[in-house]
Design an enzyme around this catalytic site. Sequence first.
Site, PDB file in Angstrom:
ATOM      1  N   ASP A   1     -29.857 -27.077 -24.900  1.00 45.41           N
ATOM      2  CA  ASP A   1     -29.955 -25.632 -25.078  1.00 45.41           C
ATOM      3  C   ASP A   1     -30.393 -25.331 -26.506  1.00 45.41           C
ATOM      4  OD1 ASP A   1     -29.728 -23.005 -24.038  1.00 45.41           O
ATOM      5  OD2 ASP A   1     -27.821 -22.735 -25.077  1.00 45.41           O
ATOM      6  N   GLU A   2     -31.022 -24.174 -26.719  1.00 43.81           N
ATOM      7  CA  GLU A   2     -31.530 -23.768 -28.033  1.00 43.81           C
ATOM      8  C   GLU A   2     -32.421 -24.855 -28.635  1.00 43.81           C
ATOM      9  OE1 GLU A   2     -31.311 -20.782 -28.903  1.00 43.81           O
ATOM     10  OE2 GLU A   2     -29.513 -19.984 -27.955  1.00 43.81           O
ATOM     11  N   ALA A   3     -33.266 -25.438 -27.800  1.00 47.61           N
ATOM     12  CA  ALA A   3     -34.086 -26.589 -28.190  1.00 47.61           C
ATOM     13  C   ALA A   3     -35.093 -26.271 -29.286  1.00 47.61           C
ATOM     14  CB  ALA A   3     -34.801 -27.149 -26.968  1.00 47.61           C
TER      15      ALA A   3
ATOM     16  N   CYS B   1     -39.189  -5.728 -21.029  1.00 48.51           N
ATOM     17  CA  CYS B   1     -39.037  -4.768 -22.125  1.00 48.51           C
ATOM     18  C   CYS B   1     -38.447  -3.474 -21.539  1.00 48.51           C
ATOM     19  CB  CYS B   1     -40.424  -4.515 -22.709  1.00 48.51           C
ATOM     20  SG  CYS B   1     -40.497  -3.306 -24.052  1.00 48.51           S
TER      21      CYS B   1
ATOM     22  N   CYS C   1     -39.712  -0.713 -21.550  1.00 53.34           N
ATOM     23  CA  CYS C   1     -40.800   0.062 -20.940  1.00 53.34           C
ATOM     24  C   CYS C   1     -41.164  -0.453 -19.554  1.00 53.34           C
ATOM     25  CB  CYS C   1     -42.033   0.035 -21.839  1.00 53.34           C
ATOM     26  SG  CYS C   1     -42.907  -1.547 -21.807  1.00 53.34           S
TER      27      CYS C   1
END
Length: 197
Positions: free
Chosen positions: A84-86, A142, A144
């Site tokens: 994770d968070e590589a 997003c 939007c």
Amino acid sequence: MAKLYFKYGAMGSSKTAQALITKFNYEELGMSVWLIKPSIDTRDGADIIKSRIGLEEKAQIITPEQDIVKEYRKAGKHDVIIADEAQFFTPEQIDELRELVDDDNIPVLCFGLRTDFLTHFFPGARRLMELSDSITEIKTVCACGRKATVNARIDESGRVITEGDQVFLGGNDSYVAMCHKCWTKKIREQKDQMFIF
């Protein structure tokens, strides 16, 4: 044949949840998973991987100085590696993960961000884009309604920040996923407001 996978997405796209669900799925089949994370990510505890929806697991911490191949050998035989968070691993460590895929025939699934708050590659993510056999975008939207691709860093009043260090750990209080159009529009509006007296 084992592969190196990079599954990336903007902030809030459920990357960590998917990493932990993948771990569960492998273990449900009786397979052993080596779950790792870079030491820089201490938001939920040094050795904890936690998703926004509350899934949580202990992981082995990897410092920038450590050789992942050597750490894997010390950890014992596993059927799969999930990182994770590589994006926070060094390019050399990504090369080491690639080596484990090639030499030990172990699938390596890396989850993380592709780019920072200024849309620049993280060094680890760049190396993953160069070396991975499979690259998958985990999509989010997003406000939007368009696809979010930018990890906009915000201050306490919601203003988009355009200066600072590449790494700044934070969650929903510090980052919001935006499409590129909304991100550039917000930056322009902020600049315009500076010239109004």
